[in-house]
Design an enzyme around this catalytic site. Structure first.
Site, mmCIF file in Angstrom:
data_model
loop_
_atom_site.group_PDB
_atom_site.id
_atom_site.type_symbol
_atom_site.label_atom_id
_atom_site.label_comp_id
_atom_site.label_asym_id
_atom_site.label_seq_id
_atom_site.Cartn_x
_atom_site.Cartn_y
_atom_site.Cartn_z
ATOM 1 N N HIS A 1 0.847 -1.194 0.000
ATOM 2 C CA HIS A 1 0.000 0.000 0.000
ATOM 3 C C HIS A 1 0.883 1.245 0.000
ATOM 4 O O HIS A 1 2.095 1.155 0.217
ATOM 5 C CB HIS A 1 -0.965 0.000 1.199
ATOM 6 C CG HIS A 1 -0.289 0.095 2.536
ATOM 7 N ND1 HIS A 1 -0.152 -0.964 3.396
ATOM 8 C CD2 HIS A 1 0.305 1.142 3.157
ATOM 9 C CE1 HIS A 1 0.475 -0.589 4.485
ATOM 10 N NE2 HIS A 1 0.777 0.694 4.359
HETATM 11 P P1 TYD Z 1 -2.172 -3.874 7.736
HETATM 12 O O1 TYD Z 1 -2.538 -2.523 7.201
HETATM 13 O O2 TYD Z 1 -2.671 -5.077 7.003
HETATM 14 O O3 TYD Z 1 -0.603 -3.981 7.905
HETATM 15 P P2 TYD Z 1 0.535 -3.905 6.765
HETATM 16 O O4 TYD Z 1 -0.109 -3.360 5.526
HETATM 17 O O5 TYD Z 1 1.535 -2.958 7.326
HETATM 18 O O6 TYD Z 1 1.068 -5.270 6.584
HETATM 19 O O7 TYD Z 1 -2.690 -3.929 9.248
HETATM 20 C C1 TYD Z 1 -3.022 -5.138 9.908
HETATM 21 C C2 TYD Z 1 -4.190 -4.879 10.862
HETATM 22 O O8 TYD Z 1 -3.820 -3.994 11.904
HETATM 23 C C3 TYD Z 1 -5.390 -4.297 10.160
HETATM 24 O O9 TYD Z 1 -6.543 -4.937 10.678
HETATM 25 C C4 TYD Z 1 -5.394 -2.850 10.601
HETATM 26 C C5 TYD Z 1 -4.711 -2.889 11.949
HETATM 27 N N1 TYD Z 1 -3.939 -1.675 12.265
HETATM 28 C C6 TYD Z 1 -4.397 -0.839 13.258
HETATM 29 O O10 TYD Z 1 -5.447 -1.068 13.895
HETATM 30 N N2 TYD Z 1 -3.657 0.273 13.562
HETATM 31 C C7 TYD Z 1 -2.516 0.560 12.909
HETATM 32 O O11 TYD Z 1 -1.874 1.587 13.229
HETATM 33 C C8 TYD Z 1 -2.064 -0.311 11.855
HETATM 34 C C9 TYD Z 1 -0.802 -0.019 11.100
HETATM 35 C C10 TYD Z 1 -2.809 -1.422 11.580
#
Ligand code: TYD
Length: 139
Positions: A49
């Site tokens: 992303h």
């Molecule tokens: P995700 O966006 O999939 O992580 P990445 O893209 O970095 O691998 O996030 C995983 C989960 O955590 C998703 O359900 C959203 C949650 N999350 C939060 O609640 N707060 C945050 O600050 C972040 C980064 C993720």
């Protein structure tokens, strides 16, 4: 593409090492959120992303991982394997995190609170966003 890696001051002594990070000092923005990833499953790639506004500093405080950055024109891969190094990731930058060592802890300092509306989760949407905002504030 310009990669900005901060080498943080280490306050080491005979007891061990300590790194301290302050808003607008070692870190170029106000830290509004901190999160970290650990126990990342072997072979997993995370991220996929970009953000419209969010800026981040990524620090692999233990172990190692790789970060692929893509500004829509160029791609760069950065190895993070030192607890005193921080990779700056600007807004409008596609990122993928991969090759996590089993002991990796990837700490992220973020300039904004969590906001799903700030995410661009589709690569074609990312390219369209760059095209639409060309001449705007992208870095
Ligand atoms: P995700 O966006 O999939 O992580 P990445 O893209 O970095 O691998 O996030 C995983 C989960 O955590 C998703 O359900 C959203 C949650 N999350 C939060 O609640 N707060 C945050 O600050 C972040 C980064 C993720």
């Amino acid at each position: 593409m310009q990669i900005t890696k901060y080498i943080f001051p280490v306050h080491g002594d005979d007891r061990g090492q300590l790194v301290a990070l302050e808003n607008f000092h070692e870190v170029p923005f106000e830290i509004k959120r901190v999160y970290y990833m650990y126990d990342t499953v072997a072979g997993v790639t995370r991220g996929y992303h970009a953000h419209k506004s969010l800026e981040q500093i990524l620090i692999c405080v233990h172990g190692s991982c790789k970060i692929r950055l893509d500004n829509g024109q160029e791609k760069e891969t950065v190895l993070l394997d030192k607890p005193y190094e921080g990779l700056y990731v600007s807004n409008v930058m596609w990122r993928e995190m991969y090759d996590f060592s089993p002991d990796a802890v990837l700490l992220v300092l973020a300039s904004e609170l969590y906001d799903e509306k700030d995410y661009i989760r589709n690569y074609d949407d990312f390219l369209h966003y760059i095209h639409e905002t060309e001449g705007g504030n992208r870095q």
